[in-house]
Motif scaffolding. Structure first.
Motif, PDB file in Angstrom:
ATOM      1  N   SER A   1      11.204   8.997  26.751  1.00  0.00           N
ATOM      2  CA  SER A   1      10.413  10.145  26.297  1.00  0.00           C
ATOM      3  C   SER A   1       9.001   9.776  25.877  1.00  0.00           C
ATOM      4  CB  SER A   1      11.124  10.831  25.120  1.00  0.00           C
ATOM      5  OG  SER A   1      11.113   9.979  23.972  1.00  0.00           O
ATOM      6  N   GLY A   2       8.793   8.527  25.452  1.00  0.00           N
ATOM      7  CA  GLY A   2       7.492   8.141  24.927  1.00  0.00           C
ATOM      8  C   GLY A   2       7.278   8.536  23.481  1.00  0.00           C
ATOM      9  N   ASN A   3       8.257   9.185  22.862  1.00  0.00           N
ATOM     10  CA  ASN A   3       8.164   9.594  21.462  1.00  0.00           C
ATOM     11  C   ASN A   3       8.660   8.436  20.591  1.00  0.00           C
ATOM     12  OD1 ASN A   3       8.623  10.703  18.869  1.00  0.00           O
ATOM     13  ND2 ASN A   3       8.898  12.751  19.739  1.00  0.00           N
ATOM     14  N   HIS A   4       7.735   7.635  20.091  1.00  0.00           N
ATOM     15  CA  HIS A   4       8.108   6.402  19.393  1.00  0.00           C
ATOM     16  C   HIS A   4       8.853   6.660  18.088  1.00  0.00           C
ATOM     17  CE1 HIS A   4       5.988   3.999  22.308  1.00  0.00           C
ATOM     18  NE2 HIS A   4       4.904   4.745  22.153  1.00  0.00           N
ATOM     19  N   GLU A   5       8.529   7.760  17.439  1.00  0.00           N
ATOM     20  CA  GLU A   5       9.229   8.094  16.194  1.00  0.00           C
ATOM     21  C   GLU A   5      10.694   8.410  16.481  1.00  0.00           C
ATOM     22  OE1 GLU A   5       9.025  11.341  12.521  1.00  0.00           O
ATOM     23  OE2 GLU A   5       7.300  11.085  13.873  1.00  0.00           O
ATOM     24  N   LYS A   6      10.941   9.202  17.504  1.00  0.00           N
ATOM     25  CA  LYS A   6      12.307   9.553  17.883  1.00  0.00           C
ATOM     26  C   LYS A   6      13.065   8.332  18.418  1.00  0.00           C
ATOM     27  CE  LYS A   6      12.505  13.961  16.946  1.00  0.00           C
ATOM     28  NZ  LYS A   6      13.476  14.480  15.925  1.00  0.00           N
ATOM     29  N   ILE A   7      12.361   7.478  19.135  1.00  0.00           N
ATOM     30  CA  ILE A   7      12.995   6.261  19.645  1.00  0.00           C
ATOM     31  C   ILE A   7      13.430   5.359  18.486  1.00  0.00           C
ATOM     32  CG2 ILE A   7      12.548   4.097  20.887  1.00  0.00           C
ATOM     33  CD1 ILE A   7      10.795   5.748  22.804  1.00  0.00           C
TER      34      ILE A   7
END
Length: 248
Positions: free
Chosen positions: A198-204
């Motif tokens: 996803s590229g969403n580092h917080e969610k990762i």
């Protein structure tokens, strides 16, 4: 750091200490290894380092004299105060926390045992630490010493190429490490979790934290015994229990 190893089988160590990351750490000057055959320090004409135990019993026991003299000799080669580590199945279980603690030392001396055990005056009056690498018995302490040296040296500054690797290892925060995936994203129908693409580092980061907790709960619940849970961890743990997840 200087690492000394006292062993009856010095030929076991070069392949391990001169290869891979341990060898590169030595080449960089982060650590130096010194292997000593403590049989050289025996004072009897047959070069015996072991004898029968008082009171009888099976097996032979390492005598104190060769090891006391060997430690005294290698200590004279460097002014740094050493931690003297005995590998023993009776020792404290060796953990990542111990590796981190010992990685801050300038000087380590490992004593590798053989035969039935040690004269009790060795652990009582010579060593500072006694460690076990598991609830099993091996033919000698060499492999245990290699394992501990590897876990310690990799934590020295500049040894690992990625400085974040050590701090995200399994056990570093009390949890097992999260799952990893690499290319291709779809391998024979087995797909990488969408969140990692996803590229969403917080969610990762959140997913990795949750999966670390899940993996620890499933595989090593003993590690969670004294953990102080955050609110989100409590929520996840309740979710795992509700879905009745078990060790796979």
């Amino acid at each position: 750091m200087r690492v000394d190893v006292l062993t009856l089988f010095p030929e076991m160590f070069p392949g391990v200490l001169n290869g891979s990351i341990l060898g590169k750490a030595s080449e960089k000057g982060s650590v130096s290894y010194h292997i000593t055959d403590f049989r050289q320090f025996t004072t009897n004409k047959h070069q015996k380092v072991d004898d029968y135990p008082f009171g009888g019993g099976a097996g032979m026991v390492l005598m104190p004299q060769p090891l006391f003299d060997a430690v005294h000799s290698v200590c004279a080669e460097d002014d740094a105060q050493p931690r003297i580590i005995l590998t023993s199945p009776q020792g404290k279980p060796f953990t990542q926390r111990d590796a981190e603690d010992l990685s801050a030392e300038q000087r380590l001396i490992f004593i590798c045992g053989h035969y039935e055990g040690f004269d009790e005056r060795i652990p009582q009056h010579l060593v500072t630490d006694e460690f076990s690498v598991g609830d099993f018995v091996m033919t000698g302490g060499e492999l245990a010493a290699m394992s501990m040296i590897d876990s310690i040296v990799r934590l020295l500054p500049g040894v690992l190429g990625n400085e974040t690797s050590a701090v995200t290892d399994s056990f570093s925060d009390g949890l097992l490490e999260h799952p990893h995936y690499t290319r291709p994203a779809d391998f024979r129908g087995m797909k990488v979790p969408d969140i990692l693409l996803s590229g969403n580092h917080e969610k990762i980061a959140e997913w990795r934290h949750k999966e670390s907790l899940r993996r620890t709960y499933m595989r090593r619940p003993d590690l969670l015994k004294n953990r102080q849970y955050s609110e989100i961890e409590k929520k996840w743990l309740a979710e795992f229990k509700k879905t009745n997840e078990r060790i796979k």
